[in-house]
Design a protein around this motif. Structure first.
Motif, PDB file in Angstrom:
ATOM      1  N   ALA A   1     -29.642  18.498  86.851  1.00 42.33           N
ATOM      2  CA  ALA A   1     -28.305  18.237  86.309  1.00 42.33           C
ATOM      3  C   ALA A   1     -27.244  19.042  87.058  1.00 42.33           C
ATOM      4  N   VAL A   2     -27.506  20.316  87.271  1.00 43.93           N
ATOM      5  CA  VAL A   2     -26.556  21.173  87.991  1.00 43.93           C
ATOM      6  C   VAL A   2     -26.368  20.691  89.424  1.00 43.93           C
ATOM      7  N   PHE A   3     -27.464  20.337  90.077  1.00 45.44           N
ATOM      8  CA  PHE A   3     -27.429  19.884  91.471  1.00 45.44           C
ATOM      9  C   PHE A   3     -26.590  18.616  91.617  1.00 45.44           C
ATOM     10  N   LEU A   4     -26.843  17.618  90.772  1.00 41.97           N
ATOM     11  CA  LEU A   4     -26.148  16.336  90.900  1.00 41.97           C
ATOM     12  C   LEU A   4     -24.680  16.432  90.494  1.00 41.97           C
ATOM     13  N   ILE A   5     -24.388  17.192  89.459  1.00 44.82           N
ATOM     14  CA  ILE A   5     -22.993  17.304  88.993  1.00 44.82           C
ATOM     15  C   ILE A   5     -22.144  18.071  89.999  1.00 44.82           C
ATOM     16  N   SER A   6     -22.680  19.165  90.522  1.00 46.93           N
ATOM     17  CA  SER A   6     -21.895  19.999  91.441  1.00 46.93           C
ATOM     18  C   SER A   6     -21.737  19.374  92.826  1.00 46.93           C
ATOM     19  N   LEU A   7     -22.676  18.516  93.217  1.00 48.95           N
ATOM     20  CA  LEU A   7     -22.641  17.930  94.559  1.00 48.95           C
ATOM     21  C   LEU A   7     -22.499  16.403  94.530  1.00 48.95           C
ATOM     22  N   ALA A   8     -21.924  15.886  93.465  1.00 47.32           N
ATOM     23  CA  ALA A   8     -21.841  14.428  93.303  1.00 47.32           C
ATOM     24  C   ALA A   8     -21.117  13.752  94.463  1.00 47.32           C
ATOM     25  N   LYS A   9     -19.965  14.252  94.826  1.00 54.64           N
ATOM     26  CA  LYS A   9     -19.172  13.589  95.864  1.00 54.64           C
ATOM     27  C   LYS A   9     -19.848  13.627  97.231  1.00 54.64           C
ATOM     28  N   PRO A  10     -20.289  14.799  97.742  1.00 54.89           N
ATOM     29  CA  PRO A  10     -20.946  14.793  99.063  1.00 54.89           C
ATOM     30  C   PRO A  10     -22.254  13.992  99.073  1.00 54.89           C
TER      31      PRO A  10
ATOM     32  N   ILE B   1     -18.867   8.425  91.022  1.00 51.82           N
ATOM     33  CA  ILE B   1     -18.854   9.846  90.634  1.00 51.82           C
ATOM     34  C   ILE B   1     -18.883   9.979  89.126  1.00 51.82           C
ATOM     35  N   LYS B   2     -18.070   9.180  88.460  1.00 52.39           N
ATOM     36  CA  LYS B   2     -17.985   9.232  87.001  1.00 52.39           C
ATOM     37  C   LYS B   2     -19.342   8.938  86.358  1.00 52.39           C
ATOM     38  N   TYR B   3     -19.977   7.882  86.832  1.00 53.91           N
ATOM     39  CA  TYR B   3     -21.268   7.486  86.257  1.00 53.91           C
ATOM     40  C   TYR B   3     -22.344   8.518  86.564  1.00 53.91           C
ATOM     41  N   LEU B   4     -22.400   8.990  87.801  1.00 48.30           N
ATOM     42  CA  LEU B   4     -23.453   9.935  88.202  1.00 48.30           C
ATOM     43  C   LEU B   4     -23.352  11.251  87.437  1.00 48.30           C
ATOM     44  N   MET B   5     -22.145  11.771  87.269  1.00 50.64           N
ATOM     45  CA  MET B   5     -21.987  13.055  86.580  1.00 50.64           C
ATOM     46  C   MET B   5     -22.368  12.956  85.110  1.00 50.64           C
ATOM     47  N   LEU B   6     -21.977  11.857  84.467  1.00 56.07           N
ATOM     48  CA  LEU B   6     -22.345  11.683  83.059  1.00 56.07           C
ATOM     49  C   LEU B   6     -23.835  11.411  82.906  1.00 56.07           C
ATOM     50  N   ARG B   7     -24.368  10.581  83.777  1.00 60.02           N
ATOM     51  CA  ARG B   7     -25.807  10.267  83.726  1.00 60.02           C
ATOM     52  C   ARG B   7     -26.651  11.524  83.949  1.00 60.02           C
ATOM     53  N   SER B   8     -26.158  12.432  84.783  1.00 58.66           N
ATOM     54  CA  SER B   8     -26.904  13.656  85.090  1.00 58.66           C
ATOM     55  C   SER B   8     -27.056  14.571  83.884  1.00 58.66           C
ATOM     56  N   LEU B   9     -26.168  14.446  82.907  1.00 57.61           N
ATOM     57  CA  LEU B   9     -26.295  15.256  81.686  1.00 57.61           C
ATOM     58  C   LEU B   9     -27.583  14.932  80.932  1.00 57.61           C
ATOM     59  N   GLY B  10     -28.149  13.778  81.182  1.00 55.54           N
ATOM     60  CA  GLY B  10     -29.395  13.398  80.526  1.00 55.54           C
ATOM     61  C   GLY B  10     -30.636  13.776  81.307  1.00 55.54           C
ATOM     62  N   ALA B  11     -30.475  14.443  82.462  1.00 57.55           N
ATOM     63  CA  ALA B  11     -31.632  14.792  83.292  1.00 57.55           C
ATOM     64  C   ALA B  11     -32.659  15.648  82.553  1.00 57.55           C
ATOM     65  N   PRO B  12     -32.248  16.688  81.794  1.00 57.72           N
ATOM     66  CA  PRO B  12     -33.264  17.468  81.061  1.00 57.72           C
ATOM     67  C   PRO B  12     -34.065  16.609  80.090  1.00 57.72           C
ATOM     68  N   ALA B  13     -33.403  15.673  79.431  1.00 59.04           N
ATOM     69  CA  ALA B  13     -34.109  14.798  78.484  1.00 59.04           C
ATOM     70  C   ALA B  13     -35.085  13.885  79.213  1.00 59.04           C
ATOM     71  N   VAL B  14     -34.688  13.388  80.386  1.00 57.93           N
ATOM     72  CA  VAL B  14     -35.570  12.505  81.164  1.00 57.93           C
ATOM     73  C   VAL B  14     -36.842  13.241  81.567  1.00 57.93           C
ATOM     74  N   LEU B  15     -36.680  14.438  82.112  1.00 60.57           N
ATOM     75  CA  LEU B  15     -37.848  15.200  82.565  1.00 60.57           C
ATOM     76  C   LEU B  15     -38.730  15.618  81.386  1.00 60.57           C
ATOM     77  N   LEU B  16     -38.108  16.042  80.285  1.00 56.64           N
ATOM     78  CA  LEU B  16     -38.887  16.457  79.120  1.00 56.64           C
ATOM     79  C   LEU B  16     -39.650  15.281  78.514  1.00 56.64           C
ATOM     80  N   SER B  17     -38.994  14.144  78.388  1.00 52.66           N
ATOM     81  CA  SER B  17     -39.656  12.992  77.773  1.00 52.66           C
ATOM     82  C   SER B  17     -40.826  12.518  78.619  1.00 52.66           C
ATOM     83  N   LEU B  18     -40.655  12.511  79.940  1.00 50.52           N
ATOM     84  CA  LEU B  18     -41.742  12.069  80.805  1.00 50.52           C
ATOM     85  C   LEU B  18     -42.874  13.082  80.858  1.00 50.52           C
TER      86      LEU B  18
END
Length: 495
Positions: A186-195, A213-230
């Motif tokens: 989540a931190v990686f994708l949100i902080s480096l979304a544009k590059p 950018i808008k979609y990627l940053m918001l979607r990245s907030l769910g990364a912990p849930a994705v990894l935990l659920s899987l």
């Protein structure tokens, strides 16, 4: 040559040709084996069918997402396609090794715990010792039930008869590692979304950049849930429980589908609404799985040593190398499509989501090589005739629809190839042939990447799909070659 046990062999040497193993027991007559639902086949189906449905639930939900986003416009559809490809590339680097290793470790520890408890139970029941109060309670309960006196006694504690939570250190390890990886992602994708999006081919002056950018940053907030659920799905698969992940996934994806039009059109949030709906669905899946898991497993290990971080990292390296090679080809294809502009990228997103959803369906249900090919052929026919009409559900843009019609033959034609590739992957994994699976996939990816770069630059959209067809063909051939030549763990086929 003569026939022996459904396979082929030389009469002088009686040595079988390893290649013929693919045609063994493939007949449809009285002695058919492929489609025979015996006791073993029924057990496999009980595990495989829910797993297949859970595996395809998310791609189907992504298809619905794509259909809703396509109603906004081709630029937004293309932008979301690039963001999803980038998100999936980063996620799957961690997801596949984590889930696979978790399933293996949990199954191993659960089997060891079950076997070690059997001798103690048998010994206590045979000796009739007064030292084992639990055995006495179980025997007493049986007698009371038979005599109809169960309701008259309070001597047995109901709580004492409930199954104890299992101590599975790998389950705790998977959750901790999943949470850490999810937060880092989540931190990686949100902080480096544009590059990162620029690297994917979305240039600073592209109309796709703001919604991407808008979609990627918001979607990245769910990364912990994705990894935990899987990670938790890996735990349940280790217990041979594929139904719980199915129920949780269906509940989450249904929520996503319901919330999509509400957030996107009622609240007028557009692509942001689609991302928010997806994030909510992922946290719902995680909550359901966690609620069920804490009822079965003691998730508080007595010491840090039980977390087995080193074991996870050591055994996951080969899987990590392989999954990077697998996912990078698809991500690069999306990047090449994005560089062609919003219209080709929008068409590529629709074709890719259909391609992935149907391929994963064949992957989950194909329990034999012959059956996998049959499923692939069926899907190929369905897509070849139906996708042209279904494409209008995703977009009304004439230019995008035209490019989708160009991609349809590739999406349909590759289904049998994809099914066989997944079957061979699963068979080689079942033989613990991880080294070959990893290194062969790296070689396949290297050739496929060269094809993508060359063909996309000379033939554009068509070139990308030709390269993907080559990629899946090489992937199927690599698995076919290992088994068909009887090398590695398959050397016994030569005897």
């Amino acid at each position: 040559m003569e026939e022996e046990g459904g396979g082929l062999c030389f009469p002088q040497t009686k040595k079988r040709i390893p290649l013929c193993i693919f045609f063994k027991n493939a007949s449809f007559g009285a002695n058919r084996q492929v489609f025979k639902m015996d006791e073993l086949g029924f057990e496999i189906a009980q595990i495989a069918f829910p797993a297949a449905l859970a595996l395809t639930a998310d791609p189907i939900a992504s298809l619905v997402d794509t259909a809703f986003i396509g109603q906004i416009g081709p630029v937004e559809l293309a932008a979301v396609g690039v963001s999803i490809a980038l998100f999936n590339q980063v996620s799957r680097i961690a997801i596949f090794p984590l889930v696979s290793v978790t399933t293996s470790f949990v199954a191993e520890e659960d089997a060891v715990a079950e076997e070690s408890s059997k001798p103690q139970e048998i010994e206590s029941l045979e000796s009739g010792s007064n030292d084992n109060g639990e055995a006495k309670k179980l025997i007493t309960q049986s007698v009371l039930e038979e005599s109809g006196l169960k309701s008259r006694t309070n001597s047995l504690s109901i709580e004492s008869l409930k199954p104890q939570r299992r101590h599975i250190p790998s389950a705790s390890s998977a959750l901790v590692i999943g949470a850490i990886l999810g937060l880092l992602q989540a931190v990686f994708l949100i902080s480096l979304a544009k590059p990162l999006l620029n690297y994917m081919g979305v240039k600073p002056d592209s109309p796709m950049l703001p919604p991407a950018i808008k979609y990627l940053m918001l979607r990245s907030l769910g990364a912990p849930a994705v990894l935990l659920s899987l990670a938790m799905q890996g735990v349940f698969r280790g217990f041979k429980d594929t139904k719980t992940p199915l129920y949780a996934t269906v509940a989450g994806d249904a929520t996503n589908i319901i919330l999509d039009p509400i957030f996107m059109f009622v609240f007028r949030l557009g692509v942001s609404g689609a991302a928010i709906a997806h994030v909510i669905s992922q946290y719902l899946i995680s909550a359901i799985l966690f609620w069920r898991l804490i009822q079965l497993v003691d998730l508080l290990p007595p010491s840090v040593k039980d977390l087995q971080f080193g074991r996870f990292l050591k055994n996951g390296f080969l899987l990590l190398m392989r999954v990077v090679a697998v996912t990078f080809c698809v991500t690069l294809a999306a990047s090449m499509a994005a560089r062609l502009g919003p219209t080709p990228m929008a068409a590529f997103q629709v074709c890719l989501q259909v391609w992935l959803a149907t391929s994963l369906l064949a992957d989950g249900l194909a329990v034999a090589g012959q059956l996998g090919f049959v499923l692939g052929v069926i899907l190929s026919v369905m897509l070849g005739f139906g996708l042209k009409f279904a494409a209008k559900l995703f977009t009304k843009d004439i230019s995008v629809l035209h490019l989708i019609s160009i991609g349809i033959p590739f999406v349909a034609f590759t289904q049998p190839i994809n099914a066989l590739a997944f079957v061979f992957d699963g068979v080689n994994f079942g033989a613990s042939d991880f080294a070959y699976s990893a290194f062969s996939m790296v070689m396949v990816a290297a050739v496929s990447i060269l094809c993508l770069l060359l063909l996309s630059s000379h033939h554009g959209f068509i070139g990308i799909w030709i390269a993907l067809t080559i990629y899946m063909s090489l992937r199927a051939f690599a698995g076919f070659w290992r088994i068909g030549t009887g090398t590695g763990p398959w050397s016994f086929l030569r005897s």
